[in-house]
Design a protein around this motif. Structure first.
Motif, mmCIF file in Angstrom:
data_model
loop_
_atom_site.group_PDB
_atom_site.id
_atom_site.type_symbol
_atom_site.label_atom_id
_atom_site.label_comp_id
_atom_site.label_asym_id
_atom_site.label_seq_id
_atom_site.Cartn_x
_atom_site.Cartn_y
_atom_site.Cartn_z
ATOM 1 N N SER B 153 0.822 -1.223 0.000
ATOM 2 C CA SER B 153 0.000 0.000 0.000
ATOM 3 C C SER B 153 0.852 1.268 0.000
ATOM 4 O O SER B 153 0.336 2.354 -0.285
ATOM 5 N N GLU B 157 0.062 3.598 -3.970
ATOM 6 C CA GLU B 157 -0.787 4.300 -2.992
ATOM 7 C C GLU B 157 -2.265 4.292 -3.349
ATOM 8 O O GLU B 157 -3.125 4.181 -2.479
ATOM 9 N N VAL B 165 -5.216 2.609 -1.411
ATOM 10 C CA VAL B 165 -5.124 1.142 -1.382
ATOM 11 C C VAL B 165 -5.180 0.608 0.055
ATOM 12 O O VAL B 165 -5.829 -0.397 0.331
ATOM 13 N N GLU B 166 -4.539 1.329 0.977
ATOM 14 C CA GLU B 166 -4.474 0.818 2.361
ATOM 15 C C GLU B 166 -5.849 0.722 3.022
ATOM 16 O O GLU B 166 -6.045 -0.030 3.968
ATOM 17 N N MET B 171 -7.100 -5.487 1.217
ATOM 18 C CA MET B 171 -5.751 -5.381 1.777
ATOM 19 C C MET B 171 -5.619 -5.990 3.176
ATOM 20 O O MET B 171 -4.510 -6.104 3.695
#
Lengths: 199, 319
Positions: B153, B157, B165-166, B171
């Motif tokens: 992540s 990004e 993404v995080e 994830m």
């Protein structure tokens, strides 16, 4: 409706390119020029959106990371390729590119040389490893040009030539397969997606 | 004597034949098998089988994922697209987390096209079951590859829709190559070698390649050394994977409601008919294409033999 129109356009362009097989003609030239133009036209805004905006504009103007100005300026030196007098300035960003290549050397050496060598040094306990051993040694000897390829040495290097010819044959066979696959793909499009004859 | 002269004359004329007639024969040898498909047998080879088994070993595992890297444009689609759709179908059938990324501007719509083609038949959600990282510039390939070894992540990004993404549900339990343990690179080049050099040599990620037939020979040394855990070899590789997904991942019965495990015996015995409506066209495109490929190859071998016979006969005459 959109799909029908786009299929017609794609089919027209495909047939225009194929028309070159008969002889060079304006349809072929039109399709070829269109491909180059569309590729560039498509890439420029995409690169602007995905490279310039997130890596240059946003960090400098929105996040105020002014240090980014330095690499941005360095990258802009590439533009001097078009100048006769200041063309030398474009070499500086190239130097940084070369530095990245230098960084890859140890890892490339591992995957492309050391691991390959280890696999070529296996015990010769079956026909495959025997063939790999003979092939590797005879081809390496073939590329040793400090000795004339005559007598027994010449016969050994000839074996290397045979190995290489078989390798080239396999490569060429795969190339033919790839080219036929491309033709199959286009004909599948013409007969299936455009004319609806393949179900 | 007269007969011999006629044969030589015939070969002489054939050697000077207008190449456009040969184009017509090639076209017909492809068009006819496509219009009249037949149930040819697809033999599955070990390099394809190994990729299937690896991906299938992640089935239902929340802590594992695969990454599909698209390094090609539309010019290699006939060979690579069926592979990509088959792998996505496999992941969606078996509830395997899948990430996609592309490195060329022209590849971005191909990723969307592959995802849209495969997800039509499944109830899957972006950011939950799959995630498209989208187009990332080729110049950033190296930092992204290396960065993914520490934290995905941070290396990537945002996804293709601009979401962080995080924050995505997919994830959860996925941090780096330890979790996203398989990278399949689809390319008309040797770009899988870059993954081997950086992601495998440094972080021990498993790498597989889906390549056009013309690039297979270049990738073989890496397969032989085990640095590539498997390889899809052109249209043939795509056809093999289509069959594997049909026979195992998409198989449904009372005993196996969500696909059945791989078995060498079953794959040997099972023939999946490609004529009829049992399998949708998009999932058997490579197998139908292989029918045409086989006929075209037979025709070419015939022409090569004929050309050589003609060459030796006319040379004999000259001597």
């Amino acid at each position: 409706m959109f799909e029908t129109i786009s299929n017609f356009v794609a089919a027209f362009l495909t047939l225009s390119i194929f028309s070159f097989l008969y002889k060079d003609n304006p349809f072929y030239k039109f399709a070829e020029a269109l491909l180059v133009g569309v590729s560039m036209g498509y890439a420029i805004p995409l690169v602007y959106e995905n490279v310039f905006m997130p890596y240059v504009y946003t960090p400098i103007f929105l996040n105020h990371k002014f240090i980014i100005i330095l690499p941005a300026l360095l990258g802009m030196l590439y533009m001097f390729r078009f100048s006769k007098n200041l063309g030398w300035l474009s070499r500086y960003p190239i130097v940084f590119g070369m530095a990245i290549i230098g960084m890859s050397i140890p890892m490339s050496l591992h995957s492309s040389v050391l691991v390959q060598m280890r696999s070529a040094m296996l015990p010769i306990d079956n026909i495959n490893t025997a063939l790999i051993f003979i092939g590797t040694v005879t081809i390496l000897l073939y590329f040793f040009f400090s000795k004339a390829h005559k007598g027994v040495y010449g016969k050994v290097t000839n074996v290397g030539i045979w190995f290489m010819m078989i390798g080239f044959g396999a490569s060429f066979g795969y190339t033919v397969m790839a080219r036929v696959s491309l033709l199959i793909g286009r004909i599948q499009f013409l007969l299936g997606d455009w004319l609806g004859l393949i179900k | 004597m007269n007969k011999n002269k006629n044969v030589i004359k015939l070969f002489d004329r054939m050697q000077n034949i207008d190449r456009r007639y040969i184009y017509i024969v090639v076209a017909l040898s492809i068009i006819i098998p496509l219009l009249i498909p037949f149930n040819s047998r697809t033999y599955v080879t070990k390099p394809t089988e190994d990729i299937y088994k690896k991906i299938d070993s992640f089935a239902g595992d929340e802590t594992k994922a695969i990454l599909m890297s698209f390094t090609h444009d539309a010019s290699t689609m006939p060979e690579l697209f069926p592979m990509e759709v088959s792998v996505l179908r496999h992941c969606f059938e078996r509830n395997i987390k899948v990430f996609t990324i592309c490195w060329l501007p022209a590849a971005a719509p191909l990723v969307d096209y592959a995802l849209n083609t495969a997800k039509e038949d499944f109830d899957v959600q972006s950011g939950v079951d799959y995630c498209n990282f989208g187009y990332k510039p080729y110049v950033l390939r190296l930092p992204i590859m290396l960065g993914m070894g520490d934290d995905i992540s941070k290396a990537v990004e945002t996804d293709s829709q601009g979401r962080k993404v995080e924050n995505l549900e997919i994830m959860k339990n996925i941090k780096n190559y330890d979790d996203m343990n398989l990278v399949v690179d689809f390319a008309g080049s040797s770009s899988a070698i870059t993954w081997i050099t950086y992601a495998r040599a440094r972080f021990g990620a498993n790498i597989a390649a889906g390549v056009t037939a013309v690039m297979v020979a270049d990738n073989y040394p890496y397969l032989q050394t085990g640095q590539l855990m498997g390889i899809f070899r052109g249209l043939k590789g795509a056809a093999e994977y289509e069959k594997l997904v049909d026979v195992f991942a998409a198989y449904e019965s009372e005993d196996y409601p969500n696909g059945r495990p791989f078995s060498k015996e079953i794959i040997k015995e099972t023939r999946v008919p490609i004529t009829g409506d049992t399998v949708p066209y998009k999932y058997k495109k490579a197998r139908i294409g292989m029918n045409a490929q086989s006929i075209a190859h037979i025709m070419m071998i015939f022409f090569i033999l004929l050309g050589n016979i003609g060459y030796f006969i006319t040379r004999k005459k000259e001597l």
